[in-house]
Write a protein that holds these residues in place. Structure first.
Motif, mmCIF file in Angstrom:
data_model
loop_
_atom_site.group_PDB
_atom_site.id
_atom_site.type_symbol
_atom_site.label_atom_id
_atom_site.label_comp_id
_atom_site.label_asym_id
_atom_site.label_seq_id
_atom_site.Cartn_x
_atom_site.Cartn_y
_atom_site.Cartn_z
ATOM 1 N N ASN A 1 2.599 13.391 -9.045
ATOM 2 C CA ASN A 1 3.988 13.452 -8.462
ATOM 3 C C ASN A 1 4.629 12.707 -7.674
ATOM 4 O O ASN A 1 6.005 12.928 -7.485
ATOM 5 N N CYS A 2 3.972 11.802 -6.918
ATOM 6 C CA CYS A 2 4.528 10.886 -5.845
ATOM 7 C C CYS A 2 5.148 9.593 -6.694
ATOM 8 O O CYS A 2 4.245 8.953 -7.386
ATOM 9 N N LYS A 3 6.321 9.404 -6.564
ATOM 10 C CA LYS A 3 6.997 8.127 -7.291
ATOM 11 C C LYS A 3 7.130 7.084 -6.596
ATOM 12 O O LYS A 3 7.893 6.016 -6.660
ATOM 13 N N SER A 4 6.782 7.308 -5.010
ATOM 14 C CA SER A 4 7.150 6.138 -4.323
ATOM 15 C C SER A 4 5.684 5.414 -3.524
ATOM 16 O O SER A 4 5.659 4.355 -3.146
ATOM 17 N N LEU A 5 4.378 6.007 -3.916
ATOM 18 C CA LEU A 5 3.378 5.523 -3.507
ATOM 19 C C LEU A 5 2.924 4.193 -4.097
ATOM 20 O O LEU A 5 2.755 4.281 -5.340
ATOM 21 N N LEU A 6 2.708 2.935 -3.194
ATOM 22 C CA LEU A 6 2.129 1.843 -3.860
ATOM 23 C C LEU A 6 0.596 1.329 -3.361
ATOM 24 O O LEU A 6 0.449 0.720 -4.015
ATOM 25 N N TRP A 7 0.301 2.282 -2.524
ATOM 26 C CA TRP A 7 -1.100 1.549 -2.124
ATOM 27 C C TRP A 7 -1.789 3.005 -1.525
ATOM 28 O O TRP A 7 -1.497 3.594 -0.651
#
Length: 576
Positions: A389-395
């Protein structure tokens, strides 16, 4: 025959490199006590330089009766006061002193011996003005004959440090061992300095007393953006003093306080700082002793702070309760972008609470480090739900947990729905025993996942079967550039599977780590043939260290390396 010395060789021990004479307690300080001396200060700036001078005592620091008697006799013998120094220096070193000092020239040593053997009448010492005390490291003893030189050289050293602060925007003074007193001197250079933006005073033996040097300095300095005090034993008292000073600072955006003996009381002081300071962006508190209470204080501060971007709490003692408290603070915080909680023994329950808090917040988290937190497949389920559900997680880092193949499958399924993760430092699954099934689940997803460029699966027990799935994935994936498969028991069979993929044109894969995999010559031959067959190979680094290669396997790889260079002038670094 030439003249002979009248000095008895039995009454005066000879200095040699094999036996270190005994150092009398009347002549020097205790071996483990630091030597301090006062340096007066006037209105002008003064500093001094300290080079390491070590006076070593013998293995028997007290000395036997014979040695003490010899020492007393050598000091009272009238013949010594008239004998030429050059005649006796090769036989006598009073007080059994052995000087190991790299910066002392031989002529200085002769002068030292002369001063000790021919003492001059003592003069009344001048009263010492109040000033700063310079502390020499434990186990170091200084002879009075060197005091003047040390003053001069120490001044020069600190002046050079001060010049660095005035001349460069980024200054690294870590590990210079100048202590509290040196910091008092150097802090003056920061008072109205408009040059230095990043300064590291890490690992310099600074204590809570030294932090007072910043009082009045950091309040007036607006150029300094990064202050690193990590590795100094300032403790809670030093942290509280620093926080009081930084409340009115309008410049420091990054504060590094890792490994400073910080506990819950100091964490509360930092929490108060976060409530009142709107400048700080990055706060590093790694490897301290912050417990549940300290985590609770920081969580409360996050509810009020709207400017902090990165919080590092790796290597503390938050546990499940600390994670639960932090989750509540994160729910009301919109500014935080990076959260580092590596090594806090959070466990599955703590992860459940943390993921719930992160899912409820409106802020966008880009970096999450939850490695080494005793997370099992059960905890991986909560992580997977958050990833979906997280659309901002990069790492995201799951290094050194125990998610197993079941947990890996859950993470892989979540990745199907998440297209924002861009590097697989993000998904660092090393030290997780995911096995071949876990490797299969991940590989199926990564075949066509267009963002991930770093895949770390070291110590994941994937075996040769898992290597087959990874190799198949590499035929399709065109983004992974770094592949780490260390210590997976791949053997020759796994190496051959990977070699088949290397023959296929892959413009992305540049670094492969296959160390500790029990690969023998057959596996090395297969990899060598793959490198020769693929003229367009992009690989520039291949690590096969700590395998079972003989000179034949190594020779085959070296020939392949040379051929690749001849064909396209591309250097492949191969490590055996």
């Amino acid at each position: 025959m030439g003249s002979t010395s009248t000095i008895s060789l039995y009454s005066h021990p000879k200095l040699s490199h094999r036996a270190q004479p005994v150092l009398s307690r009347s002549f020097c300080q205790a071996r483990d006590a630091p030597l301090s001396f006062a340096l007066p200060f006037s209105g002008t700036r003064r500093c001094f330089r300290l080079k390491r001078l070590v006076v070593k005592a013998a293995a028997r620091p007290e000395g036997g009766p014979r040695q003490r008697r010899v020492y007393r006799q050598s000091q009272s013998d009238n013949a010594l006061t008239t004998a030429p120094v050059k005649q006796i220096a090769s036989f006598v070193v009073p007080a059994g002193v052995f000087v190991a000092a790299t910066f002392v020239q031989l002529t200085v040593l002769w002068k030292l011996v002369e001063k000790l053997l021919m003492p001059k009448p003592s003069r009344p010492s001048k009263p010492t003005a109040e000033g700063m005390n310079w502390s020499v490291g434990a186990g170091t003893n200084l002879l009075s004959g060197f005091t003047g030189k040390l003053f001069r050289e120490s001044k020069q050293t600190l002046n050079e440090f001060a010049k660095e602060l005035r001349a460069f925007s980024s200054v690294d003074m870590s590990g210079r061992n100048f202590g509290d007193e040196g910091l008092f001197f150097l802090a003056e250079s920061l008072g109205y300095n408009q040059t230095a933006e990043e300064v590291s005073f890490a690992a310099n033996g600074i204590t809570a007393a030294g932090i007072k040097a910043f009082d009045g300095v950091l309040q007036s300095n607006i150029a300094l953006k990064t202050l690193n005090l990590s590795g100094n034993p300032i403790g809670d008292e030093g942290v509280k003093c620093l926080c009081d000073i930084l409340v009115d600072n309008a410049g420091v955006e990054r504060l590094q306080l890792s490994s400073v003996d910080l506990r819950d009381e100091g964490a509360r002081a930092i929490a108060e700082l976060l409530k009142n300071n709107s400048i700080l962006r990055v706060l590093e508190l790694n490897n301290n002793m912050i417990d549940y209470s300290g985590f609770t204080s920081l969580a409360e501060a996050l509810l009020e702070n709207s400017t902090i971007r990165s919080l590092h709490l790796n290597g503390n003692y938050g546990g499940a309760l600390g994670a639960n408290a932090l989750a509540k603070g994160l729910e009301g915080n919109k500014s935080l972008r990076e959260l580092h909680l590596h090594g806090n023994s959070i466990g599955d329950e703590g992860i459940r609470a943390l993921m719930s808090g992160l899912s409820s917040r409106k802020g966008k988290l880009a970096v999450l480090d939850i490695g080494n937190n005793s997370i099992s497949a059960k905890g991986a389920f909560h992580v997977a739900e958050y990833i979906k559900n997280c659309k901002s997680l990069l790492w995201i880092n799951l290094y050194m947990n125990d998610i197993g193949d079941e947990g890996a499958e859950k993470i892989a399924d979540a990745l199907k729905q998440n297209r924002t993760i861009t590097t697989i430092d993000l998904l660092d699954l090393a030290y997780n025993p995911i096995g071949a099934d876990g490797a299969k689940a991940l590989s199926e997803v990564l075949k066509f996942h267009g963002n991930i460029n770093t895949l770390k699966l070291g110590w994941c027990q994937i075996g040769a079967s898992g290597a087959e799935f990874v190799a198949d994935m590499l035929r399709y994936n065109n983004t992974i550039s770094i592949l780490d498969l260390r210590a997976n028991g791949l053997r020759d069979e796994g190496a051959k599977c990977l070699a088949q993929s290397f023959k296929v044109v892959n413009e992305a894969l540049t670094s492969i780590d296959l160390a500790f995999n029990e690969i023998r010559d057959d596996g090395a031959f297969a990899i060598a043939q793959a490198l020769k067959a693929n003229e367009d190979v992009a690989v520039t680094s291949l690590n096969l260290a700590n395998n079972f290669l003989t000179k034949f396997g190594q020779s085959a790889l070296t020939d392949a390396k040379d051929l690749v260079y001849e064909m396209n002038e591309k250097e492949v670094n191969i490590f055996f």
